[in-house]
Design a protein around this motif. Structure first.
Motif, PDB file in Angstrom:
ATOM      1  N   ASP A   1     -24.398  69.809 -21.695  1.00 36.13           N
ATOM      2  CA  ASP A   1     -24.600  68.383 -21.703  1.00 36.13           C
ATOM      3  C   ASP A   1     -23.621  67.839 -20.666  1.00 36.13           C
ATOM      4  N   ILE A   2     -23.530  66.577 -20.557  1.00 35.09           N
ATOM      5  CA  ILE A   2     -22.741  65.977 -19.482  1.00 35.09           C
ATOM      6  C   ILE A   2     -21.245  66.270 -19.592  1.00 35.09           C
ATOM      7  N   CYS A   3     -20.738  66.658 -20.778  1.00 36.60           N
ATOM      8  CA  CYS A   3     -19.290  66.769 -20.952  1.00 36.60           C
ATOM      9  C   CYS A   3     -18.658  67.889 -20.130  1.00 36.60           C
ATOM     10  N   ILE A   4     -19.303  69.025 -19.972  1.00 31.55           N
ATOM     11  CA  ILE A   4     -18.682  70.110 -19.194  1.00 31.55           C
ATOM     12  C   ILE A   4     -18.460  69.655 -17.756  1.00 31.55           C
ATOM     13  N   GLY A   5     -19.489  69.137 -17.138  1.00 32.03           N
ATOM     14  CA  GLY A   5     -19.366  68.676 -15.759  1.00 32.03           C
ATOM     15  C   GLY A   5     -18.364  67.547 -15.613  1.00 32.03           C
ATOM     16  N   ALA A   6     -18.399  66.614 -16.556  1.00 27.68           N
ATOM     17  CA  ALA A   6     -17.453  65.492 -16.519  1.00 27.68           C
ATOM     18  C   ALA A   6     -16.023  65.986 -16.706  1.00 27.68           C
ATOM     19  N   ASN A   7     -15.837  66.974 -17.572  1.00 28.59           N
ATOM     20  CA  ASN A   7     -14.505  67.538 -17.775  1.00 28.59           C
ATOM     21  C   ASN A   7     -14.017  68.241 -16.516  1.00 28.59           C
ATOM     22  N   ILE A   8     -14.901  68.982 -15.857  1.00 26.92           N
ATOM     23  CA  ILE A   8     -14.520  69.643 -14.601  1.00 26.92           C
ATOM     24  C   ILE A   8     -14.084  68.594 -13.588  1.00 26.92           C
ATOM     25  N   ARG A   9     -14.880  67.534 -13.441  1.00 26.77           N
ATOM     26  CA  ARG A   9     -14.551  66.470 -12.483  1.00 26.77           C
ATOM     27  C   ARG A   9     -13.199  65.839 -12.809  1.00 26.77           C
ATOM     28  N   GLU A  10     -12.984  65.499 -14.073  1.00 26.57           N
ATOM     29  CA  GLU A  10     -11.746  64.835 -14.475  1.00 26.57           C
ATOM     30  C   GLU A  10     -10.528  65.731 -14.229  1.00 26.57           C
ATOM     31  N   ILE A  11     -10.616  66.979 -14.622  1.00 27.14           N
ATOM     32  CA  ILE A  11      -9.490  67.911 -14.432  1.00 27.14           C
ATOM     33  C   ILE A  11      -9.242  68.158 -12.953  1.00 27.14           C
ATOM     34  N   ARG A  12     -10.317  68.333 -12.191  1.00 32.17           N
ATOM     35  CA  ARG A  12     -10.182  68.542 -10.742  1.00 32.17           C
ATOM     36  C   ARG A  12      -9.479  67.359 -10.094  1.00 32.17           C
ATOM     37  N   ARG A  13      -9.907  66.163 -10.431  1.00 32.97           N
ATOM     38  CA  ARG A  13      -9.296  64.959  -9.858  1.00 32.97           C
ATOM     39  C   ARG A  13      -7.842  64.818 -10.286  1.00 32.97           C
ATOM     40  N   ARG A  14      -7.579  65.100 -11.553  1.00 32.45           N
ATOM     41  CA  ARG A  14      -6.207  65.009 -12.073  1.00 32.45           C
ATOM     42  C   ARG A  14      -5.270  65.951 -11.309  1.00 32.45           C
ATOM     43  N   GLN A  15      -5.809  67.094 -10.874  1.00 33.02           N
ATOM     44  CA  GLN A  15      -5.003  68.062 -10.127  1.00 33.02           C
ATOM     45  C   GLN A  15      -4.960  67.749  -8.630  1.00 33.02           C
ATOM     46  N   GLY A  16      -5.623  66.667  -8.234  1.00 27.70           N
ATOM     47  CA  GLY A  16      -5.592  66.246  -6.837  1.00 27.70           C
ATOM     48  C   GLY A  16      -6.480  67.071  -5.920  1.00 27.70           C
ATOM     49  N   LEU A  17      -7.496  67.705  -6.481  1.00 26.55           N
ATOM     50  CA  LEU A  17      -8.396  68.533  -5.685  1.00 26.55           C
ATOM     51  C   LEU A  17      -9.684  67.787  -5.365  1.00 26.55           C
ATOM     52  N   LYS A  18     -10.126  67.901  -4.127  1.00 23.91           N
ATOM     53  CA  LYS A  18     -11.441  67.397  -3.748  1.00 23.91           C
ATOM     54  C   LYS A  18     -12.468  68.466  -4.100  1.00 23.91           C
ATOM     55  N   GLN A  19     -13.728  68.080  -4.124  1.00 20.13           N
ATOM     56  CA  GLN A  19     -14.779  69.050  -4.415  1.00 20.13           C
ATOM     57  C   GLN A  19     -14.742  70.206  -3.420  1.00 20.13           C
ATOM     58  N   THR A  20     -14.536  69.896  -2.144  1.00 15.11           N
ATOM     59  CA  THR A  20     -14.499  70.954  -1.133  1.00 15.11           C
ATOM     60  C   THR A  20     -13.308  71.892  -1.340  1.00 15.11           C
ATOM     61  N   ASP A  21     -12.201  71.349  -1.853  1.00 13.01           N
ATOM     62  CA  ASP A  21     -11.028  72.183  -2.142  1.00 13.01           C
ATOM     63  C   ASP A  21     -11.362  73.202  -3.233  1.00 13.01           C
ATOM     64  N   LEU A  22     -11.951  72.717  -4.330  1.00 15.45           N
ATOM     65  CA  LEU A  22     -12.289  73.603  -5.439  1.00 15.45           C
ATOM     66  C   LEU A  22     -13.309  74.641  -5.021  1.00 15.45           C
ATOM     67  N   VAL A  23     -14.322  74.216  -4.278  1.00 15.76           N
ATOM     68  CA  VAL A  23     -15.345  75.152  -3.802  1.00 15.76           C
ATOM     69  C   VAL A  23     -14.706  76.229  -2.923  1.00 15.76           C
ATOM     70  N   GLY A  24     -13.804  75.838  -2.045  1.00 18.58           N
ATOM     71  CA  GLY A  24     -13.129  76.808  -1.183  1.00 18.58           C
ATOM     72  C   GLY A  24     -12.329  77.821  -1.980  1.00 18.58           C
ATOM     73  N   LEU A  25     -11.619  77.354  -3.007  1.00 20.84           N
ATOM     74  CA  LEU A  25     -10.844  78.260  -3.857  1.00 20.84           C
ATOM     75  C   LEU A  25     -11.766  79.213  -4.616  1.00 20.84           C
ATOM     76  N   LEU A  26     -12.894  78.700  -5.090  1.00 16.19           N
ATOM     77  CA  LEU A  26     -13.848  79.546  -5.801  1.00 16.19           C
ATOM     78  C   LEU A  26     -14.434  80.603  -4.868  1.00 16.19           C
TER      79      LEU A  26
END
Length: 78
Positions: free
Chosen positions: A9-34
């Motif tokens: 449901d929407i919570c997993i994706g929303a949680n990923i977004r919130e945690i990523r932002r809290r850690q100061g990561l952009k989407q491209t940063d997280l994708v690069g690390l993955l």
């Protein structure tokens, strides 16, 4: 054998977004690390996962958990 996809449901994706932002990561940063971890992920796929419009694969969830240094509970909380 096909990898299991986790219906979300929407919570997993929303949680990923919130945690990523809290850690100061952009989407491209997280994708690069993955990608460095060997997880094939594009920014477009991450956008869809965060919006809850694409199911997340078990390996992607595991890699995001590891990369962000968080627990499954944090990812799955409502």
């Amino acid at each position: 054998m096909r990898e299991q996809k986790i219906k979300q449901d929407i919570c997993i994706g929303a949680n990923i977004r919130e945690i990523r932002r809290r850690q100061g990561l952009k989407q491209t940063d997280l994708v690069g690390l993955l990608q460095l971890e060997g997880v094939p992920m594009t920014r477009e796929a991450l956008v869809k996962i965060e919006r809850g419009t694409q199911h997340i694969q078990a390996s992607q969830l595991r890699a995001i958990k590891h990369t962000l240094g968080i627990t499954y509970d944090e990812l799955l909380e409502p």
